[in-house]
Design an enzyme around this catalytic site. Sequence first.
Site, short mmCIF file in Angstrom:
data_model
loop_
_atom_site.label_atom_id
_atom_site.label_comp_id
_atom_site.label_asym_id
_atom_site.label_seq_id
_atom_site.Cartn_x
_atom_site.Cartn_y
_atom_site.Cartn_z
N GLY A 40 -16.33 18.83 41.87
CA GLY A 40 -15.70 17.73 41.14
C GLY A 40 -14.19 17.78 41.14
O GLY A 40 -13.56 18.45 41.96
N SER A 182 3.32 12.78 29.06
CA SER A 182 3.61 14.20 28.85
C SER A 182 2.40 14.94 28.30
O SER A 182 2.52 15.89 27.53
CB SER A 182 4.80 14.38 27.91
OG SER A 182 4.42 14.02 26.59
N ILE A 185 -1.44 17.25 32.12
CA ILE A 185 -1.25 17.02 33.55
C ILE A 185 0.20 16.70 33.89
O ILE A 185 0.80 17.28 34.79
CB ILE A 185 -2.20 15.89 34.05
CG1 ILE A 185 -3.67 16.32 33.84
CG2 ILE A 185 -1.94 15.54 35.51
CD1 ILE A 185 -4.70 15.26 34.21
N GLU A 204 7.68 9.67 27.91
CA GLU A 204 6.50 9.70 27.03
C GLU A 204 6.57 8.52 26.05
O GLU A 204 7.60 8.31 25.41
CB GLU A 204 6.45 11.03 26.27
CG GLU A 204 5.42 11.10 25.15
CD GLU A 204 3.99 10.86 25.60
OE1 GLU A 204 3.55 11.50 26.57
OE2 GLU A 204 3.32 9.98 25.00
N GLY A 271 -3.26 9.38 31.50
CA GLY A 271 -4.66 9.38 31.09
C GLY A 271 -5.62 9.03 32.21
O GLY A 271 -5.24 8.86 33.37
N HIS A 444 -1.03 47.31 20.65
CA HIS A 444 0.43 47.25 20.77
C HIS A 444 0.82 47.86 22.10
O HIS A 444 0.25 48.89 22.48
CB HIS A 444 1.06 48.04 19.62
CG HIS A 444 2.55 48.06 19.64
ND1 HIS A 444 3.29 46.97 19.24
CD2 HIS A 444 3.42 49.01 20.04
CE1 HIS A 444 4.58 47.27 19.38
NE2 HIS A 444 4.69 48.48 19.86
#
Lengths: 465, 465, 56
Positions: A40, A182, A185, A204, A271, A444
Amino acid sequence: MAQTYDVIVIGSGPGGYPAAIRASQLGLKVAIVEKESLGGICLNWGCIPTKALLKSAQVFEYIKHAKDYGINVSESSADFGAVIKRSRGVAEGMSKGVAFLMKKNKIDVIMGAGKAKGVKTVEVTDKDGKKVDYTANKGVIIATGARARELPNIKIDGQKVIEYRKAMSLEKQPKSLLVVGSGAIGMEFAYVYAAMGTKVTVVEFMPNLVPVEDEDISKEIAKQYKKLGVDTYVNSSVEKVDTSGEGCKVLVKTPSGEKTFEVDVVLSAAGIVSNIENIGLEETGIKTDKGKIAVNEWYETSVPGFYAIGDCTPGPALAHVATAEGIICAEKLAGHKTEALDYGNIPGCTYCQPEIASVGFTEKKAREAGYDIKVGKFPFMASGKASAAGAKEGFVKVIFDAKYGEFLGAHMIGMNVTEMIAEVVVARKLETTSHEILRSVHPHPTMSEAVKGATEAAYGEAIDL
Amino acid sequence: MAQTYDVIVIGSGPGGYPAAIRASQLGLKVAIVEKESLGGICLNWGCIPTKALLKSAQVFEYIKHAKDYGINVSESSADFGAVIKRSRGVAEGMSKGVAFLMKKNKIDVIMGAGKAKGVKTVEVTDKDGKKVDYTANKGVIIATGARARELPNIKIDGQKVIEYRKAMSLEKQPKSLLVVGSGAIGMEFAYVYAAMGTKVTVVEFMPNLVPVEDEDISKEIAKQYKKLGVDTYVNSSVEKVDTSGEGCKVLVKTPSGEKTFEVDVVLSAAGIVSNIENIGLEETGIKTDKGKIAVNEWYETSVPGFYAIGDCTPGPALAHVATAEGIICAEKLAGHKTEALDYGNIPGCTYCQPEIASVGFTEKKAREAGYDIKVGKFPFMASGKASAAGAKEGFVKVIFDAKYGEFLGAHMIGMNVTEMIAEVVVARKLETTSHEILRSVHPHPTMSEAVKGATEAAYGEAIDL
Amino acid sequence: TAASSDASDRIKASPLAKRLADEKGIDLSKVEGSGDNGRIVKRDVDEFKAAPAAQS
Ligand SMILES: Cc1cc2nc3c(=O)[nH]c(=O)nc-3n(C[C@H](O)[C@H](O)[C@H](O)COP(=O)(O)OP(=O)(O)OC[C@H]3O[C@@H](n4cnc5c(N)ncnc54)[C@H](O)[C@@H]3O)c2cc1C
Ligand SMILES: Cc1cc2nc3c(=O)[nH]c(=O)nc-3n(C[C@H](O)[C@H](O)[C@H](O)COP(=O)(O)OP(=O)(O)OC[C@H]3O[C@@H](n4cnc5c(N)ncnc54)[C@H](O)[C@@H]3O)c2cc1C
């Protein structure tokens, strides 16, 4: 007579192929129909090839800053063609991997375009136009995914005005690039091209960069992109793209008036739209809602025997969501015990540098939901690991419910944070409170200590701040 | 009259300084005594400066392999002096950070050598030999740490036969280096020097490299070090080091007979010894056990009013353990509700490339403990993120109790795994079973998905294998 | 210690479920867990509250 399976999956993306495998594992006879490439968008034109580009960009950034680490480099340059070629090679390798997985799991791969038909039937048209019907005794899973959305003002011509596929397969590196949108992607491509030397501008429409993220993340990434040399405009919209000249003349409405940008290429990253055309929805009567296939929590469509998952359904358009949905759907179909997906606990990542990762409520959403909250922040500035790695940018921000200590959300920006968010996903899944995070010994020196550090900060117990 | 505090901490390492801060947060008046540099070994000569060196080495590795990522580099070289200088600078910055934290938390810093004395009293001798007594009404916390262990056959001369401090501050890069001991410290230095072009040999007494890790990890790191050009010898011991000539002649007993190595420098990295001399243990009657200060689960020594934490006590010699102990000790001292540390859930990391991280039972230990187990492994070979990043080496291995699904242990080797182990620590803290790991949506594409992938494999539900 | 002697006699509950039960005065031993191995989760405590608590 039509060939018969238990389950037929249409589309082999990260929704479809895991659904097929899980169904096969549970003893069902499965076929998967794919009209283009196994894996895909995710494997071929999405998650994977972009991460390959991002890695090249990151390596190039290291090289440009080699001196900071005590390494001398005389001359360096990004070979755009080689970078693209590497990315395509990685995608190809992964796609082949899916072919191997299908074989291993005894899943029949049927190459062609699938279309829902009648009762639990799929009609497949191969590349020569030949049609064959296949029947699924248990059910058909539709996983046809999505494609780039085209905005009315930004006509994609595939040359100078492009979408993501072209952006990862251009022949020539543009000198200048304007990115529309923005989201993850858009921001990832902006980073890749900026790191490789293209002059990048991001436009944006919403008031913040990476608009789904917590506002503090948006502010920080704006700061970091500025350092990278990327110009960003929020609350702005592209009004017109004129491609009649040599490059593109882009008219942008910004809060401080209209501006015209002259760039080589415009990338539209505004989108996606679901692939719901010509797959038999109308003929079978499968209902859609706002351009997506309507499903219930078990991914059943309005027509018995037809299921749908992934980007062609509502919900966040993410590979891991598609996979989770596919697995649950297959389990349900096989009559296996399963549980519905908790859409409130889905992580989201953006793999630019610094990386962004988050899960759960943003501060604003938590307040809107009426929670009384405790918020803590640990800047990587104060992290020993970040100092040692030369990556002091960013922070971890955590949000807890003040009353019960419920872990409402985490928002991270910095080196490797995409590997750190799983801790919070699992902790939330296990219904942690702040207490258990504070009492889990983080190794740590790591960036992940910042999750504990931010939690300490939320409760006034910070050691290293 | 002696100046009086509630709590006096001797030693400002990752055990001492967090203990001091936590005690101060809980309302106590605190002083900390340090005879050398604030931050202890960890910040000045341990965790932090080594991670700075490792980052330089990693960047240099990227540069050497730039072509794999589509980047052209004409000439490059590691500037050894600059690499060392950067590391020292990072350490200095962190040490200054501790000074700031002491001030911010209103903790008095007393420079000098502390010595336990009489009842809750500390005698401090400053650099001019002047002695002052300080009294702690609540208690004294001893956190004097440890130093490199010297083996009888390997006399450290600080020039050709060195320990870790010198190894991170050499003036000249040795052409060849023999490292004695393949624990975290030895392996990290081996990587740093090998990456920068030194011919490195590692000699390990035990049958496996990184002997505390799961055997599969040992095997994998052996393979990776071979690729890096490091020669490793297990079941082997250094019999004699002859430094009379120009370099060092090292006689090593290996399973295939005695071998002599001629190297510029020998690094002795064969463990540590606690700093328990001249700190008043004998005078006050504080008991020791096998060279460490004996304590109970609340870090109380055998003498009331005296506590001990960190590397001068038993338990794993790790910075995060020292910190956890310090915080619990301070809370106990302040009468704050706290809980004892679970030493079974302490992560351990080695920051070479590929990185190593683990927590809980190894497969062998789990079997020895009588568990009936399920084991799963996810090789990064099958990970999309690893492919995209060009880091397909390594794997995640998980071990579950077959009966209840308890998460017994996780063992990881690969890129960024040191940032992934916290997920398992927190999951174990929250008493997860395999089920919750499987149903936690890990973001795609990440290395962290391998934790879920390995768990799937353990239960025969693998999707991507 | 034996690896087998737990889980059955001890009440397993998520930390959040414990905090909620504590706050609401719910006796966890009366709550049926719906999580893995019968682990009590938030949902169980929430739903227990909704059920008639009058029986006690
Ligand atoms: C540039 C880019 C980067 C991304 N990065 C990430 C990321 O980092 N992380 C993340 O989680 N998500 C990412 N995504 C999103 C992710 O790719 C999608 O959410 C995911 O691929 C959706 O999976 P799917 O299985 O629903 O559909 P798809 O992956 O879109 O797959 C659908 C498949 O169905 C096939 N198909 C369609 N119609 C038919 C038909 N009629 N017959 C047969 N086959 C058909 C298609 O050819 C395709 O192979 C990215 C997307 C893009 C575009
Ligand atoms: C090269 C190297 C790399 C390491 N890397 C890691 C790692 O990556 N992760 C990890 O977890 N651990 C690592 N460690 C181990 C870690 O450094 C120790 O576990 C940790 O420092 C122990 O903390 P501590 O507070 O007990 O003691 P220390 O850090 O040793 O601090 C003790 C302090 O007490 C002072 N002191 C001693 N005696 C007196 C006295 N009489 N009066 C006053 N002051 C005194 C010393 O000067 C010192 O500052 C590493 C160690 C080394 C050597």
